[in-house]
Motif scaffolding. Structure first.
Motif, PDB file in Angstrom:
ATOM      1  N   GLU A   6       0.828  -1.206   0.000  1.00 44.36           N
ATOM      2  CA  GLU A   6       0.000   0.000   0.000  1.00 44.36           C
ATOM      3  C   GLU A   6       0.863   1.257   0.000  1.00 44.36           C
ATOM      4  O   GLU A   6       2.001   1.237   0.502  1.00 44.36           O
ATOM      5  N   SER A   7       0.304   2.320  -0.529  1.00 44.48           N
ATOM      6  CA  SER A   7       0.959   3.627  -0.501  1.00 44.48           C
ATOM      7  C   SER A   7      -0.107   4.697  -0.568  1.00 44.48           C
ATOM      8  O   SER A   7      -1.276   4.413  -0.868  1.00 44.48           O
ATOM      9  N   GLY A   8       0.302   5.935  -0.290  1.00 45.08           N
ATOM     10  CA  GLY A   8      -0.605   7.058  -0.416  1.00 45.08           C
ATOM     11  C   GLY A   8      -1.142   7.611   0.881  1.00 45.08           C
ATOM     12  O   GLY A   8      -1.851   8.617   0.882  1.00 45.08           O
ATOM     13  N   GLY A   9      -0.830   6.967   1.978  1.00 39.77           N
ATOM     14  CA  GLY A   9      -1.291   7.472   3.251  1.00 39.77           C
ATOM     15  C   GLY A   9      -0.557   8.746   3.643  1.00 39.77           C
ATOM     16  O   GLY A   9       0.414   9.154   2.995  1.00 39.77           O
ATOM     17  N   GLY A  10      -1.032   9.370   4.714  1.00 37.88           N
ATOM     18  CA  GLY A  10      -0.382  10.583   5.189  1.00 37.88           C
ATOM     19  C   GLY A  10      -1.278  11.352   6.125  1.00 37.88           C
ATOM     20  O   GLY A  10      -2.276  10.839   6.628  1.00 37.88           O
ATOM     21  N   LEU A  11      -0.887  12.592   6.350  1.00 37.72           N
ATOM     22  CA  LEU A  11      -1.612  13.502   7.231  1.00 37.72           C
ATOM     23  C   LEU A  11      -2.403  14.487   6.375  1.00 37.72           C
ATOM     24  O   LEU A  11      -1.851  15.114   5.471  1.00 37.72           O
ATOM     25  N   VAL A  12      -3.683  14.624   6.684  1.00 45.33           N
ATOM     26  CA  VAL A  12      -4.546  15.525   5.928  1.00 45.33           C
ATOM     27  C   VAL A  12      -5.523  16.185   6.880  1.00 45.33           C
ATOM     28  O   VAL A  12      -5.875  15.607   7.916  1.00 45.33           O
ATOM     29  N   GLN A  13      -5.945  17.381   6.549  1.00 48.34           N
ATOM     30  CA  GLN A  13      -6.931  18.070   7.372  1.00 48.34           C
ATOM     31  C   GLN A  13      -8.333  17.533   7.088  1.00 48.34           C
ATOM     32  O   GLN A  13      -8.618  17.020   5.988  1.00 48.34           O
ATOM     33  N   ALA A  14      -9.192  17.673   8.060  1.00 47.34           N
ATOM     34  CA  ALA A  14     -10.587  17.269   7.877  1.00 47.34           C
ATOM     35  C   ALA A  14     -11.175  17.991   6.666  1.00 47.34           C
ATOM     36  O   ALA A  14     -10.925  19.179   6.451  1.00 47.34           O
ATOM     37  N   GLY A  15     -11.928  17.234   5.877  1.00 45.21           N
ATOM     38  CA  GLY A  15     -12.491  17.760   4.642  1.00 45.21           C
ATOM     39  C   GLY A  15     -11.628  17.527   3.427  1.00 45.21           C
ATOM     40  O   GLY A  15     -12.084  17.719   2.288  1.00 45.21           O
ATOM     41  N   GLY A  16     -10.397  17.098   3.658  1.00 41.86           N
ATOM     42  CA  GLY A  16      -9.475  16.863   2.558  1.00 41.86           C
ATOM     43  C   GLY A  16      -9.651  15.495   1.926  1.00 41.86           C
ATOM     44  O   GLY A  16     -10.560  14.738   2.268  1.00 41.86           O
ATOM     45  N   SER A  17      -8.725  15.210   0.996  1.00 44.07           N
ATOM     46  CA  SER A  17      -8.796  13.962   0.240  1.00 44.07           C
ATOM     47  C   SER A  17      -7.437  13.267   0.198  1.00 44.07           C
ATOM     48  O   SER A  17      -6.393  13.924   0.275  1.00 44.07           O
ATOM     49  N   LEU A  18      -7.488  11.972   0.041  1.00 46.19           N
ATOM     50  CA  LEU A  18      -6.294  11.157  -0.198  1.00 46.19           C
ATOM     51  C   LEU A  18      -6.679  10.035  -1.148  1.00 46.19           C
ATOM     52  O   LEU A  18      -7.832   9.594  -1.153  1.00 46.19           O
ATOM     53  N   ARG A  19      -5.701   9.550  -1.903  1.00 46.70           N
ATOM     54  CA  ARG A  19      -5.915   8.362  -2.710  1.00 46.70           C
ATOM     55  C   ARG A  19      -4.881   7.317  -2.339  1.00 46.70           C
ATOM     56  O   ARG A  19      -3.670   7.540  -2.469  1.00 46.70           O
ATOM     57  N   LEU A  20      -5.371   6.196  -1.879  1.00 48.97           N
ATOM     58  CA  LEU A  20      -4.501   5.083  -1.547  1.00 48.97           C
ATOM     59  C   LEU A  20      -4.369   4.156  -2.748  1.00 48.97           C
ATOM     60  O   LEU A  20      -5.316   3.995  -3.527  1.00 48.97           O
ATOM     61  N   SER A  21      -3.197   3.548  -2.844  1.00 48.01           N
ATOM     62  CA  SER A  21      -2.950   2.553  -3.888  1.00 48.01           C
ATOM     63  C   SER A  21      -2.436   1.280  -3.247  1.00 48.01           C
ATOM     64  O   SER A  21      -1.774   1.319  -2.209  1.00 48.01           O
ATOM     65  N   CYS A  22      -2.719   0.178  -3.889  1.00 51.92           N
ATOM     66  CA  CYS A  22      -2.221  -1.121  -3.439  1.00 51.92           C
ATOM     67  C   CYS A  22      -1.804  -1.907  -4.676  1.00 51.92           C
ATOM     68  O   CYS A  22      -2.652  -2.236  -5.518  1.00 51.92           O
ATOM     69  N   VAL A  79      -5.171  -1.722  -6.981  1.00 52.13           N
ATOM     70  CA  VAL A  79      -6.483  -1.309  -6.506  1.00 52.13           C
ATOM     71  C   VAL A  79      -6.308   0.026  -5.791  1.00 52.13           C
ATOM     72  O   VAL A  79      -5.289   0.270  -5.143  1.00 52.13           O
ATOM     73  N   TYR A  80      -7.300   0.892  -5.944  1.00 53.18           N
ATOM     74  CA  TYR A  80      -7.233   2.238  -5.385  1.00 53.18           C
ATOM     75  C   TYR A  80      -8.377   2.471  -4.408  1.00 53.18           C
ATOM     76  O   TYR A  80      -9.430   1.832  -4.484  1.00 53.18           O
ATOM     77  N   LEU A  81      -8.150   3.416  -3.518  1.00 51.16           N
ATOM     78  CA  LEU A  81      -9.210   3.889  -2.639  1.00 51.16           C
ATOM     79  C   LEU A  81      -9.134   5.406  -2.618  1.00 51.16           C
ATOM     80  O   LEU A  81      -8.215   5.969  -2.044  1.00 51.16           O
ATOM     81  N   GLN A  82     -10.094   6.033  -3.286  1.00 53.66           N
ATOM     82  CA  GLN A  82     -10.193   7.486  -3.272  1.00 53.66           C
ATOM     83  C   GLN A  82     -11.024   7.884  -2.062  1.00 53.66           C
ATOM     84  O   GLN A  82     -12.174   7.451  -1.932  1.00 53.66           O
ATOM     85  N   MET A  83     -10.436   8.698  -1.202  1.00 50.83           N
ATOM     86  CA  MET A  83     -11.098   9.091   0.035  1.00 50.83           C
ATOM     87  C   MET A  83     -11.318  10.602   0.012  1.00 50.83           C
ATOM     88  O   MET A  83     -10.349  11.366  -0.004  1.00 50.83           O
ATOM     89  N   ASN A  84     -12.566  11.002   0.028  1.00 51.14           N
ATOM     90  CA  ASN A  84     -12.931  12.415   0.034  1.00 51.14           C
ATOM     91  C   ASN A  84     -13.662  12.772   1.323  1.00 51.14           C
ATOM     92  O   ASN A  84     -14.143  11.890   2.038  1.00 51.14           O
ATOM     93  N   SER A  85     -13.756  14.054   1.580  1.00 50.15           N
ATOM     94  CA  SER A  85     -14.469  14.547   2.774  1.00 50.15           C
ATOM     95  C   SER A  85     -14.012  13.804   4.023  1.00 50.15           C
ATOM     96  O   SER A  85     -14.833  13.338   4.826  1.00 50.15           O
TER      97      SER A  85
END
Length: 120
Positions: A6-22, A79-85
């Protein structure tokens, strides 16, 4: 040896977005249903999302419906996980998992996980 990374994790503010990959070393990748799970400190592992072998069917945990999107690229074994809000309660270690399409009883292979931290 099967590897899921997995990759793509990190620190983000509330309301932000991240996309994880595996990225998975499974061959063929297209024979495996893929899922994302998460585990926060002191809590049980929680189902986040899953996707069928061809990507036609997707499933989500109630806490992420409407905010997260799972997808896959079988040509890239990814495989991806797009995380919004994102919300602070989304903070957890996120892991991907794989199970062969012909045996849905349990996920056989797991990645090590990537940390997602959402600050308020």
């Amino acid at each position: 040896q099967v590897q899921l990374v997995e990759s793509g994790g990190g620190l983000v503010q509330a309301g932000g977005s991240l996309r994880l990959s595996c990225v998975a070393s499974l061959r063929p990748f297209s024979n495996y249903d893929m899922g994302w799970f998460r585990q926060a400190p002191g809590k049980e592992r929680e189902f986040v999302a899953a996707i069928s072998i061809g990507g036609a069917n997707t499933y989500y945990g109630d806490s992420v419906k409407g905010r997260f999107t799972i997808s896959r690229d079988n040509d890239k074994n990814t495989v991806y996980l797009q995380m919004n809000s994102l919300k602070p309660e989304d903070t957890a270690v996120y892991s991907c998992a794989a199970r062969p399409f012909y045996d849905s009883s349990q996920y056989r292979y797991w990645g090590q996980g990537t940390q997602v931290t959402v600050s308020s």
